[in-house]
Scaffold this motif. Structure first.
Motif, PDB file in Angstrom:
ATOM      1  N   LYS A 125       0.679  -1.198   0.025  1.00  0.00           N
ATOM      2  CA  LYS A 125      -0.043  -0.194  -0.137  1.00  0.00           C
ATOM      3  C   LYS A 125       0.878   1.130   0.038  1.00  0.00           C
ATOM      4  O   LYS A 125       1.811   1.286   0.871  1.00  0.00           O
ATOM      5  CB  LYS A 125      -0.935  -0.118   1.267  1.00  0.00           C
ATOM      6  CG  LYS A 125      -2.135   1.049   1.027  1.00  0.00           C
ATOM      7  CD  LYS A 125      -3.195   1.128   2.101  1.00  0.00           C
ATOM      8  CE  LYS A 125      -3.818   2.246   2.041  1.00  0.00           C
ATOM      9  NZ  LYS A 125      -4.745   2.394   2.924  1.00  0.00           N
ATOM     10  N   PHE A 129      -0.172   4.445  -5.468  1.00  0.00           N
ATOM     11  CA  PHE A 129      -0.912   3.444  -6.044  1.00  0.00           C
ATOM     12  C   PHE A 129      -1.774   2.828  -5.432  1.00  0.00           C
ATOM     13  O   PHE A 129      -2.597   1.942  -5.898  1.00  0.00           O
ATOM     14  CB  PHE A 129       0.226   2.264  -6.481  1.00  0.00           C
ATOM     15  CG  PHE A 129       1.266   3.040  -7.377  1.00  0.00           C
ATOM     16  CD1 PHE A 129       1.112   3.033  -8.626  1.00  0.00           C
ATOM     17  CD2 PHE A 129       2.611   3.290  -6.870  1.00  0.00           C
ATOM     18  CE1 PHE A 129       1.985   3.543  -9.602  1.00  0.00           C
ATOM     19  CE2 PHE A 129       3.433   3.554  -7.852  1.00  0.00           C
ATOM     20  CZ  PHE A 129       3.358   3.887  -9.008  1.00  0.00           C
ATOM     21  N   THR A 131      -3.572   0.187  -2.858  1.00  0.00           N
ATOM     22  CA  THR A 131      -3.284  -1.358  -2.516  1.00  0.00           C
ATOM     23  C   THR A 131      -2.998  -2.020  -3.801  1.00  0.00           C
ATOM     24  O   THR A 131      -4.148  -2.075  -4.756  1.00  0.00           O
ATOM     25  CB  THR A 131      -4.519  -1.946  -1.550  1.00  0.00           C
ATOM     26  OG1 THR A 131      -4.612  -1.053  -0.368  1.00  0.00           O
ATOM     27  CG2 THR A 131      -4.232  -3.283  -1.230  1.00  0.00           C
ATOM     28  N   THR A 132      -1.880  -2.583  -3.897  1.00  0.00           N
ATOM     29  CA  THR A 132      -1.539  -3.512  -5.154  1.00  0.00           C
ATOM     30  C   THR A 132      -0.883  -5.100  -4.421  1.00  0.00           C
ATOM     31  O   THR A 132      -0.822  -5.090  -3.307  1.00  0.00           O
ATOM     32  CB  THR A 132      -0.387  -2.892  -5.906  1.00  0.00           C
ATOM     33  OG1 THR A 132       0.679  -2.765  -4.978  1.00  0.00           O
ATOM     34  CG2 THR A 132      -0.631  -1.549  -6.411  1.00  0.00           C
ATOM     35  N   ASN A 140      -0.280  -8.889 -11.579  1.00  0.00           N
ATOM     36  CA  ASN A 140      -0.293  -7.870 -10.853  1.00  0.00           C
ATOM     37  C   ASN A 140      -1.779  -7.177 -10.827  1.00  0.00           C
ATOM     38  O   ASN A 140      -2.281  -6.949 -12.009  1.00  0.00           O
ATOM     39  CB  ASN A 140       0.901  -6.743 -11.181  1.00  0.00           C
ATOM     40  CG  ASN A 140       2.127  -7.289 -10.917  1.00  0.00           C
ATOM     41  OD1 ASN A 140       2.561  -7.818  -9.982  1.00  0.00           O
ATOM     42  ND2 ASN A 140       2.958  -6.725 -11.952  1.00  0.00           N
ATOM     43  N   TYR A 141      -2.265  -6.819  -9.677  1.00  0.00           N
ATOM     44  CA  TYR A 141      -3.519  -6.115  -9.546  1.00  0.00           C
ATOM     45  C   TYR A 141      -3.493  -4.988  -8.653  1.00  0.00           C
ATOM     46  O   TYR A 141      -2.792  -4.864  -7.754  1.00  0.00           O
ATOM     47  CB  TYR A 141      -4.357  -7.424  -8.936  1.00  0.00           C
ATOM     48  CG  TYR A 141      -4.567  -8.777  -9.915  1.00  0.00           C
ATOM     49  CD1 TYR A 141      -5.313  -8.936 -10.831  1.00  0.00           C
ATOM     50  CD2 TYR A 141      -3.492  -9.581  -9.687  1.00  0.00           C
ATOM     51  CE1 TYR A 141      -5.217  -9.937 -11.465  1.00  0.00           C
ATOM     52  CE2 TYR A 141      -3.496 -10.704 -10.647  1.00  0.00           C
ATOM     53  CZ  TYR A 141      -4.596 -10.925 -11.270  1.00  0.00           C
ATOM     54  OH  TYR A 141      -4.376 -12.109 -12.005  1.00  0.00           O
ATOM     55  N   ARG A 142      -4.557  -4.195  -8.851  1.00  0.00           N
ATOM     56  CA  ARG A 142      -4.743  -3.077  -8.064  1.00  0.00           C
ATOM     57  C   ARG A 142      -6.188  -3.421  -7.385  1.00  0.00           C
ATOM     58  O   ARG A 142      -7.208  -3.499  -8.064  1.00  0.00           O
ATOM     59  CB  ARG A 142      -4.454  -1.843  -8.733  1.00  0.00           C
ATOM     60  CG  ARG A 142      -4.502  -0.332  -7.969  1.00  0.00           C
ATOM     61  CD  ARG A 142      -4.325   0.598  -9.048  1.00  0.00           C
ATOM     62  NE  ARG A 142      -5.033   0.832 -10.119  1.00  0.00           N
ATOM     63  CZ  ARG A 142      -6.160   1.217 -10.256  1.00  0.00           C
ATOM     64  NH1 ARG A 142      -6.851   1.649  -9.119  1.00  0.00           N
ATOM     65  NH2 ARG A 142      -7.030   1.310 -11.208  1.00  0.00           N
ATOM     66  N   VAL A 152      -3.434  -5.025 -13.530  1.00  0.00           N
ATOM     67  CA  VAL A 152      -2.366  -4.046 -14.238  1.00  0.00           C
ATOM     68  C   VAL A 152      -1.034  -4.614 -14.943  1.00  0.00           C
ATOM     69  O   VAL A 152      -0.514  -3.744 -15.529  1.00  0.00           O
ATOM     70  CB  VAL A 152      -1.889  -3.052 -13.089  1.00  0.00           C
ATOM     71  CG1 VAL A 152      -3.204  -2.255 -12.463  1.00  0.00           C
ATOM     72  CG2 VAL A 152      -1.361  -3.820 -11.876  1.00  0.00           C
TER      73      VAL A 152
END
Length: 155
Positions: A125, A129, A131-132, A140-142, A152
Motif C-alpha cells: 500500500k 498506487f 493497494t496493489t 499484478n492487480y490493484r 495491471v
C-alpha cells in the motif's frame, strides 16, 4: 484394436475425473500461518497451503486481513500509510543460512532462522498506487476505489 481404443477412452475419462478432484482437494485445504516476522513496515508471513490462483490469493487476503491485524499486528503501516506484506511458502521449514541464498530473520536468535526464498504473494500500500497485489507466479492487480480488483499487468 477396439480394446485399445476403449482402454484409452477409459483412461482419459479417469484422468478427467481425478485431476479436477485433486485440484479441488488442494484448493480446500486451509491456509496455515506458520510465523510472522516484522521488519518495520515490512512483514513476512510464512505460510503453508496458500491458494494456487491469483484471485484465490487476493480473496484470502481480503477475507483475512483483519484477523492478521488482530492476531499479528500486520500490516504495520509507516506514518505515511505505506506497508508491504510478503507471503512466503514455508516449504521444508527453517534452515541454517548455509551456502545458498536464503531469507534469514534477525529477530530469531538461533542459527536455524532462514527459509528458502519462495515468495508466493505480496500486498503493498502506497500513497500513489493504493493497494496493489503481486502474485509471484502470475500477474499484478490493484484494488479499485469501489473495491474492484483491477489487473495491471505482469512482469
Amino acid at each position: 484394436m477396439r480394446v485399445k481404443k476403449r482402454s484409452l477412452i477409459a483412461l482419459l475419462a479417469l484422468a478427467v475425473c481425478v485431476f479436477p478432484g485433486y485440484w479441488l482437494c488442494l484448493s480446500l485445504r486451509p491456509v496455515e500461518v506458520i510465523a510472522v516476522h516484522d521488519n518495520g513496515n515490512h512483514s513476512y508471513v510464512l505460510v503453508r497451503n496458500f491458494p494456487q490462483t491469483d484471485m484465490g490469493k487476493i480473496k484470502w487476503w481480503l477475507k483475512n486481513k483483519d484477523t492478521l491485524k488482530e492476531k499479528y499486528n500486520i500490516p504495520n503501516p509507516s506514518s505515511s500509510g505505506y506497508f508491504t506484506v510478503i507471503f512466503w511458502n514455508f516449504g521444508e521449514g527453517y534452515k541454517e543460512e548455509g551456502k545458498y541464498d536464503r531469507l534469514c530473520f534477525d529477530d530469531m536468535k538461533i542459527r536455524i532462522n532462514c527459509i528458502e526464498k519462495d515468495a508466493v504473494f505480496s500486498v503493498d500500500k502506497s500513497r500513489n498506487f493504493g493497494t496493489t497485489f503481486t502474485a509471484y507466479d502470475g500477474d499484478n492487480y490493484r484494488l479499485g476505489q469501489n473495491g474492484d480488483i483491477i489487473k495491471v499487468g505482469s512482469d
